[in-house]
Design a protein around this motif. Structure first.
Motif, PDB file in Angstrom:
ATOM      1  N   VAL A  17       0.900  -1.309   0.072  1.00 37.34           N
ATOM      2  CA  VAL A  17       0.110   0.115  -0.134  1.00 37.34           C
ATOM      3  C   VAL A  17       1.019   1.173  -0.023  1.00 37.34           C
ATOM      4  O   VAL A  17       1.817   1.129   0.787  1.00 37.34           O
ATOM      5  CB  VAL A  17      -1.077   0.037   1.142  1.00 37.34           C
ATOM      6  CG1 VAL A  17      -1.691   1.146   1.200  1.00 37.34           C
ATOM      7  CG2 VAL A  17      -1.799  -1.190   1.286  1.00 37.34           C
ATOM      8  N   GLY A  18       0.593   2.144  -1.017  1.00 34.04           N
ATOM      9  CA  GLY A  18       1.459   3.277  -0.948  1.00 34.04           C
ATOM     10  C   GLY A  18       0.607   4.353  -1.663  1.00 34.04           C
ATOM     11  O   GLY A  18      -0.498   4.216  -2.445  1.00 34.04           O
ATOM     12  N   PRO A  19       1.170   5.678  -2.012  1.00 34.42           N
ATOM     13  CA  PRO A  19       0.587   6.592  -2.535  1.00 34.42           C
ATOM     14  C   PRO A  19       0.328   6.453  -4.187  1.00 34.42           C
ATOM     15  O   PRO A  19       1.031   5.806  -4.824  1.00 34.42           O
ATOM     16  CB  PRO A  19       1.685   7.904  -2.578  1.00 34.42           C
ATOM     17  CG  PRO A  19       2.603   7.597  -1.183  1.00 34.42           C
ATOM     18  CD  PRO A  19       2.744   5.964  -1.517  1.00 34.42           C
ATOM     19  N   ASP A  20      -0.908   6.849  -4.486  1.00 29.74           N
ATOM     20  CA  ASP A  20      -1.173   6.613  -5.708  1.00 29.74           C
ATOM     21  C   ASP A  20      -0.382   7.587  -6.550  1.00 29.74           C
ATOM     22  O   ASP A  20      -0.288   8.930  -6.400  1.00 29.74           O
ATOM     23  CB  ASP A  20      -2.782   7.346  -6.026  1.00 29.74           C
ATOM     24  CG  ASP A  20      -3.188   7.176  -7.353  1.00 29.74           C
ATOM     25  OD1 ASP A  20      -2.331   7.369  -8.294  1.00 29.74           O
ATOM     26  OD2 ASP A  20      -4.306   7.232  -7.528  1.00 29.74           O
ATOM     27  N   ASP A  21       0.519   7.293  -7.658  1.00 30.81           N
ATOM     28  CA  ASP A  21       1.410   7.997  -8.090  1.00 30.81           C
ATOM     29  C   ASP A  21       0.813   9.324  -8.917  1.00 30.81           C
ATOM     30  O   ASP A  21       1.414  10.217  -9.046  1.00 30.81           O
ATOM     31  CB  ASP A  21       2.018   7.177  -9.389  1.00 30.81           C
ATOM     32  CG  ASP A  21       3.321   6.452  -9.025  1.00 30.81           C
ATOM     33  OD1 ASP A  21       3.492   6.508  -7.604  1.00 30.81           O
ATOM     34  OD2 ASP A  21       4.114   6.023  -9.804  1.00 30.81           O
ATOM     35  N   ASN A  34      -1.946  10.750  -7.435  1.00 30.07           N
ATOM     36  CA  ASN A  34      -2.749  11.600  -6.484  1.00 30.07           C
ATOM     37  C   ASN A  34      -2.168  11.296  -5.330  1.00 30.07           C
ATOM     38  O   ASN A  34      -2.532  10.352  -4.484  1.00 30.07           O
ATOM     39  CB  ASN A  34      -3.980  11.121  -6.507  1.00 30.07           C
ATOM     40  CG  ASN A  34      -5.308  11.703  -5.448  1.00 30.07           C
ATOM     41  OD1 ASN A  34      -4.549  12.766  -4.858  1.00 30.07           O
ATOM     42  ND2 ASN A  34      -6.097  11.227  -5.121  1.00 30.07           N
ATOM     43  N   SER A  35      -1.053  11.675  -5.007  1.00 32.01           N
ATOM     44  CA  SER A  35       0.129  11.465  -3.877  1.00 32.01           C
ATOM     45  C   SER A  35      -0.242  11.633  -2.564  1.00 32.01           C
ATOM     46  O   SER A  35       0.210  11.401  -1.804  1.00 32.01           O
ATOM     47  CB  SER A  35       1.360  12.320  -4.399  1.00 32.01           C
ATOM     48  OG  SER A  35       1.196  13.630  -4.235  1.00 32.01           O
ATOM     49  N   THR A  36      -1.502  12.354  -2.521  1.00 31.72           N
ATOM     50  CA  THR A  36      -1.881  12.500  -1.050  1.00 31.72           C
ATOM     51  C   THR A  36      -2.801  11.130  -0.451  1.00 31.72           C
ATOM     52  O   THR A  36      -3.092  11.038   0.574  1.00 31.72           O
ATOM     53  CB  THR A  36      -3.089  13.755  -0.883  1.00 31.72           C
ATOM     54  OG1 THR A  36      -3.916  13.698  -1.702  1.00 31.72           O
ATOM     55  CG2 THR A  36      -2.272  14.956  -1.428  1.00 31.72           C
ATOM     56  N   LYS A  37      -3.042  10.339  -1.266  1.00 24.16           N
ATOM     57  CA  LYS A  37      -4.060   9.260  -0.964  1.00 24.16           C
ATOM     58  C   LYS A  37      -3.464   7.884  -1.412  1.00 24.16           C
ATOM     59  O   LYS A  37      -2.728   7.550  -2.355  1.00 24.16           O
ATOM     60  CB  LYS A  37      -5.299   8.898  -1.961  1.00 24.16           C
ATOM     61  CG  LYS A  37      -6.185   8.041  -1.544  1.00 24.16           C
ATOM     62  CD  LYS A  37      -7.351   8.130  -2.501  1.00 24.16           C
ATOM     63  CE  LYS A  37      -8.553   7.006  -2.306  1.00 24.16           C
ATOM     64  NZ  LYS A  37      -9.671   6.769  -3.036  1.00 24.16           N
ATOM     65  N   ASN A  38      -3.382   7.005  -0.260  1.00 25.98           N
ATOM     66  CA  ASN A  38      -2.914   5.593  -0.193  1.00 25.98           C
ATOM     67  C   ASN A  38      -3.859   4.649  -1.184  1.00 25.98           C
ATOM     68  O   ASN A  38      -4.821   4.640  -0.932  1.00 25.98           O
ATOM     69  CB  ASN A  38      -2.525   5.065   0.998  1.00 25.98           C
ATOM     70  CG  ASN A  38      -1.368   5.741   1.711  1.00 25.98           C
ATOM     71  OD1 ASN A  38      -0.536   5.737   1.202  1.00 25.98           O
ATOM     72  ND2 ASN A  38      -1.560   6.148   3.029  1.00 25.98           N
ATOM     73  N   MET A  39      -3.158   3.690  -1.888  1.00 21.88           N
ATOM     74  CA  MET A  39      -3.788   3.079  -2.752  1.00 21.88           C
ATOM     75  C   MET A  39      -3.070   1.507  -2.591  1.00 21.88           C
ATOM     76  O   MET A  39      -2.007   1.263  -2.574  1.00 21.88           O
ATOM     77  CB  MET A  39      -3.788   3.248  -4.262  1.00 21.88           C
ATOM     78  CG  MET A  39      -4.504   4.588  -4.695  1.00 21.88           C
ATOM     79  SD  MET A  39      -6.158   4.048  -4.944  1.00 21.88           S
ATOM     80  CE  MET A  39      -5.817   3.012  -6.579  1.00 21.88           C
ATOM     81  N   PRO A  40      -4.309   0.418  -2.590  1.00 19.30           N
ATOM     82  CA  PRO A  40      -3.667  -0.847  -2.700  1.00 19.30           C
ATOM     83  C   PRO A  40      -2.926  -1.225  -4.075  1.00 19.30           C
ATOM     84  O   PRO A  40      -3.593  -0.646  -5.158  1.00 19.30           O
ATOM     85  CB  PRO A  40      -5.062  -1.738  -2.786  1.00 19.30           C
ATOM     86  CG  PRO A  40      -6.085  -0.684  -3.041  1.00 19.30           C
ATOM     87  CD  PRO A  40      -5.608   0.670  -2.604  1.00 19.30           C
ATOM     88  N   GLN A  41      -1.752  -1.581  -4.143  1.00 18.96           N
ATOM     89  CA  GLN A  41      -1.110  -1.758  -5.151  1.00 18.96           C
ATOM     90  C   GLN A  41      -0.441  -3.371  -5.373  1.00 18.96           C
ATOM     91  O   GLN A  41       0.155  -3.784  -4.073  1.00 18.96           O
ATOM     92  CB  GLN A  41       0.107  -0.684  -5.282  1.00 18.96           C
ATOM     93  CG  GLN A  41      -0.379   0.466  -5.057  1.00 18.96           C
ATOM     94  CD  GLN A  41       0.615   1.601  -5.343  1.00 18.96           C
ATOM     95  OE1 GLN A  41       1.245   1.488  -5.986  1.00 18.96           O
ATOM     96  NE2 GLN A  41       0.539   2.710  -4.680  1.00 18.96           N
ATOM     97  N   PHE A  42      -0.529  -3.637  -6.486  1.00 19.23           N
ATOM     98  CA  PHE A  42       0.220  -5.137  -6.968  1.00 19.23           C
ATOM     99  C   PHE A  42       1.369  -5.115  -7.896  1.00 19.23           C
ATOM    100  O   PHE A  42       1.180  -4.356  -9.064  1.00 19.23           O
ATOM    101  CB  PHE A  42      -1.069  -5.894  -7.251  1.00 19.23           C
ATOM    102  CG  PHE A  42      -2.061  -6.271  -6.431  1.00 19.23           C
ATOM    103  CD1 PHE A  42      -1.794  -7.509  -5.493  1.00 19.23           C
ATOM    104  CD2 PHE A  42      -3.081  -5.434  -6.264  1.00 19.23           C
ATOM    105  CE1 PHE A  42      -2.948  -7.855  -4.525  1.00 19.23           C
ATOM    106  CE2 PHE A  42      -4.011  -5.658  -5.276  1.00 19.23           C
ATOM    107  CZ  PHE A  42      -3.851  -6.874  -4.404  1.00 19.23           C
ATOM    108  N   GLY A  43       2.247  -5.706  -7.855  1.00 20.31           N
ATOM    109  CA  GLY A  43       3.302  -5.767  -8.770  1.00 20.31           C
ATOM    110  C   GLY A  43       3.655  -7.349  -9.008  1.00 20.31           C
ATOM    111  O   GLY A  43       3.061  -8.242  -8.291  1.00 20.31           O
ATOM    112  N   GLN A  44       4.378  -7.374 -10.045  1.00 22.30           N
ATOM    113  CA  GLN A  44       4.933  -8.899 -10.203  1.00 22.30           C
ATOM    114  C   GLN A  44       5.520  -9.667  -9.349  1.00 22.30           C
ATOM    115  O   GLN A  44       6.158  -9.000  -8.140  1.00 22.30           O
ATOM    116  CB  GLN A  44       5.866  -8.886 -11.512  1.00 22.30           C
ATOM    117  CG  GLN A  44       7.330  -8.020 -11.561  1.00 22.30           C
ATOM    118  CD  GLN A  44       7.814  -7.898 -12.816  1.00 22.30           C
ATOM    119  OE1 GLN A  44       7.247  -7.899 -13.667  1.00 22.30           O
ATOM    120  NE2 GLN A  44       9.201  -7.821 -12.612  1.00 22.30           N
ATOM    121  N   SER A  45       5.583 -10.968  -9.142  1.00 19.68           N
ATOM    122  CA  SER A  45       6.006 -11.766  -7.833  1.00 19.68           C
ATOM    123  C   SER A  45       6.191 -13.316  -8.382  1.00 19.68           C
ATOM    124  O   SER A  45       6.111 -13.573  -9.754  1.00 19.68           O
ATOM    125  CB  SER A  45       4.934 -11.572  -6.697  1.00 19.68           C
ATOM    126  OG  SER A  45       5.578 -12.120  -5.544  1.00 19.68           O
ATOM    127  N   GLY A  46       6.409 -13.945  -7.333  1.00 20.26           N
ATOM    128  CA  GLY A  46       6.458 -15.208  -7.679  1.00 20.26           C
ATOM    129  C   GLY A  46       7.839 -15.977  -8.063  1.00 20.26           C
ATOM    130  O   GLY A  46       7.782 -17.060  -8.369  1.00 20.26           O
TER     131      GLY A  46
END
Length: 681
Positions: free
Chosen positions: A164-168, A170-182
């Motif tokens: 979870v981190g800032p929306d790139d 809208n940097s004032t709001k935290n967003m759930p984010q997913f990246g490559q993994s596995g």
């Protein structure tokens, strides 16, 4: 359990700053009187042929890399000194009575639990057995997805690269984010490159997978079969992964989806149920690399469930192995230490545990560290240096001959808006929900992992807290964060050889001054320049200025593409572009700031060197290091920083003042005609 191999999820809480404090060990240690290692130089090397070797050649020849290290240099020396300080703190508080729940109790008992290797050995791998039983009970991929989602709250979490981190945008709001993994190997290239070194690493990885299965009771033949199947599965996943260079493009890696739209791309993953089980509800999410999730969705149903179960079993064993018995720790070291990095032997247990406490309870241990080892005077001096360099940066932007007034104004606004964090947080993070018992190392680490995940999940949809820190106070490093538009300098790096309050300005500006300028320039490198003063991914350049900037950055990439390591491996100019821009800018800014000091305007020699010479030699010696071949190869493939030699020789060859300081002439190997010297900032 997560392996906790991160450096940037630390947060905040109250400053021990300029309060009265107990006698400071840093005050009682012998004061340095010599700030430059003249004996480390090799004056048989012409400075214009290889300045890195000129400044460090004798040191390079006489220095052996300790068996427990992958490399050795200025960073390592300072890191190990900090380790000793932290070790002393932990030993001291462990010898006293500490109130249950206090910061002293938590860090001391976490340390003690990890030092009790007899108790850890008796448990073997029993702490992870309940996890293995749950995985073994899964019947199909839908149950597997349910388990994967549920496991995040337990401090584990598999296959989904979630944070979870800032929306790139809208940097004032935290967003759930997913990246490559596995993947268990460093990046996708390790699954496909056909050079002999990479082939050996793949073979060692398969052997490591098999070893963990045999250690947990699987017969050798079945373990080997499982390892081969897992490697094939990971290779399929790797095909969907972006390359390290592709991951550097913030625009291509910004993909905002309404959950309903994302669901159409992954029809066999019930996203609503998965997100609910993970503990959050959101109408939209950010997905850095959607191709990975499309591939995962397809592979979940096309690959046998037993292969997927074995994949999770391996992940559970591998991430838990540092906290299990010696056989598991050895297996983990044999691959991740020896095979990947060439490390000869494991670190002493106390060093492992100091690092573990710093990573796990960093802002509790950090409070004790700064109280003893970072004075208010040091913070004041560093703050002055940062402000000096920021002022110089403003002047240099104003005088740029390639940028329009319109873009200059926005660049200066961004520079003025920098959040400056020095030493330690203004507000210290709390760990009230972390339960630490000196008799339960694995359980302690599980409690920390649960805390870390809860800290993440509690941010969803909330306003971004810009007081958070991404490194612990003792860390020997620094960073720029584009989403916060901040520059951060932990107390750990604000020491010699980077900084000493008694050193002359040439030493400090060539050392920490260059580091400060480097981090500032990250706000204007090929990535940071795409974010505005508020931390939003937003175009603020005119088209003409952007085109000129890209032409200059392309020249930087080309310059570094020409550098080689281990005879035949080339530096990747595009992978290292941001750091190379920051190194070049950092040096130019630090030198310009140095020239405003009394020493910078004089010609008085120290150690036989002029102020300018001393400045450049200080720069060269803070980067001095040597690495094992395996480590050098790994870094070329994965590290966005150039090798140390080129962090020195690359930037100085673009700065006119270095030519003047050492009389560099045509014919010298580093010489570049004046019209070919790259100047951006």
């Amino acid at each position: 359990m997560k392996s906790n191999n991160w450096l940037w999820l630390a947060a905040p809480m109250l400053a021990l700053a300029a309060c009265s404090h107990k006698p400071n060990p840093a005050d009682t240690e012998p004061k340095l009187t010599v700030f430059f290692d003249k004996s480390g130089m090799d004056t048989t090397v012409k400075p214009g042929d290889n300045f890195f070797d000129y400044a460090n050649g004798a040191w390079l020849k006489k220095t052996d890399i300790p068996a427990s290290e992958t490399g050795w240099g200025s960073f390592n020396v300072l890191y190990n000194n900090n380790q000793k300080h932290l070790h002393q703190i932990l030993e001291d508080i462990s010898a006293q009575g500490n109130d249950k729940g206090s910061k002293e109790q938590k860090v001391a008992d976490l340390y003690a639990s990890g030092m009790d290797t007899v108790a850890i050995e008796k448990l073997g791998y029993s702490p992870v057995k309940p996890t293995l039983a749950k995985i073994n009970a899964l019947k199909d991929y839908k149950e597997l997805l349910t388990y994967v989602a549920d496991s995040f709250k337990d401090g584990d979490g598999y296959l989904l690269g979630f944070y979870v981190g800032p929306d790139d945008k809208n940097s004032t709001k935290n967003m759930p984010q997913f990246g490559q993994s596995g993947l268990g190997l460093p990046n996708r290239d390790y699954y496909f490159n056909q050079d002999e070194a990479t082939k050996k690493i793949r073979a060692a990885y398969v052997a490591y997978i098999a070893k963990l299965f045999t250690l947990s009771g699987t017969d050798a033949a079945t373990a080997a079969k499982n390892a081969d199947a897992i490697m094939k599965l990971e290779t399929e996943l790797a095909k969907s992964h972006s390359t390290p260079v592709e991951l550097r493009d913030p625009v291509k890696n910004y993909n905002k989806f309404a959950v309903a739209d994302l669901q159409k791309q992954v029809p066999d993953m019930d996203l609503k149920d998965i997100f609910k089980r993970m503990g959050f509800n959101s109408d939209s999410v950010l997905v850095g690399q959607p191709k990975y999730y499309v591939a995962l969705d397809q592979l979940l149903k096309s690959q046998p469930i037993d292969v997927w179960k074995n994949k999770l079993i391996f992940m559970a064993l591998s991430t838990s192995s540092p906290y299990l018995s010696k056989a598991f720790r050895d297996a983990n070291f044999d691959f991740y230490g020896k095979a990947l990095y060439g490390q000869k032997q494991q670190k002493e247990r106390w060093k492992v545990m100091v690092s573990t406490v710093d990573r796990g309870l960093g802002e509790l241990l950090g409070q004790l560290y700064v109280e003893k080892y970072f004075t208010p005077e040091a913070k004041k001096r560093i703050t002055e240096l940062v402000n000096n360099l920021q002022s110089v940066y403003h002047d240099r932007i104003e005088k740029l001959d390639w940028m329009s007034p319109e873009t200059k104004k926005k660049a200066e606004d961004k520079l003025s808006a920098f959040i400056k964090k020095i030493g330690y947080p203004d507000h210290w993070k709390k760990y009230d929900d972390v339960d630490i018992d000196k008799n339960g190392f694995y359980a302690n680490m599980q409690s920390i992992s649960k805390h870390d995940y809860k800290e993440q999940i509690d941010k969803v949809g909330k306003k971004v807290d810009r007081t958070e820190w991404g490194m612990t106070p003792p860390t020997v490093n620094a960073y720029y964060n584009p989403g916060f538009n901040e520059i951060v300098f932990p107390a750990g790096i604000l020491q010699f050889p980077f900084f000493d309050k008694d050193a002359d300005d040439a030493i400090n500006y060539g050392g920490i001054g260059m580091v400060i300028g480097h981090e500032m320039t990250h706000g204007f490198d090929d990535q940071g320049s795409q974010y505005d003063k508020d931390g939003n991914l937003k175009q603020w350049w005119t088209k003409e200025d952007e085109a000129k900037f890209k032409a200059k950055t392309k020249a930087v990439a080309t310059q570094y593409d020409g550098y080689t390591v281990l005879d035949n491996m080339h530096v990747n100019g595009n992978l290292t572009l941001g750091e190379n821009i920051a190194d070049n800018g950092g040096l130019a800014i630090a030198y310009a700031a140095f020239k405003k000091t009394k020493q910078g305007q004089s010609n008085e020699k120290i150690d036989g060197f002029t102020p300018d010479q001393r400045f450049f030699l200080s720069l060269a010696q803070i980067w001095r290091s040597k690495n094992r071949d395996e480590t050098a190869r790994m870094r070329i493939n994965t590290d966005p920083h150039s090798p140390a030699m080129y962090r020195v020789n690359g930037p100085i060859s673009n700065l006119d003042a270095w030519y003047n300081a050492f009389g560099i002439k045509p014919g010298d190997k580093l010489y570049k005609p004046e019209n070919q010297r790259i100047k951006i900032w």
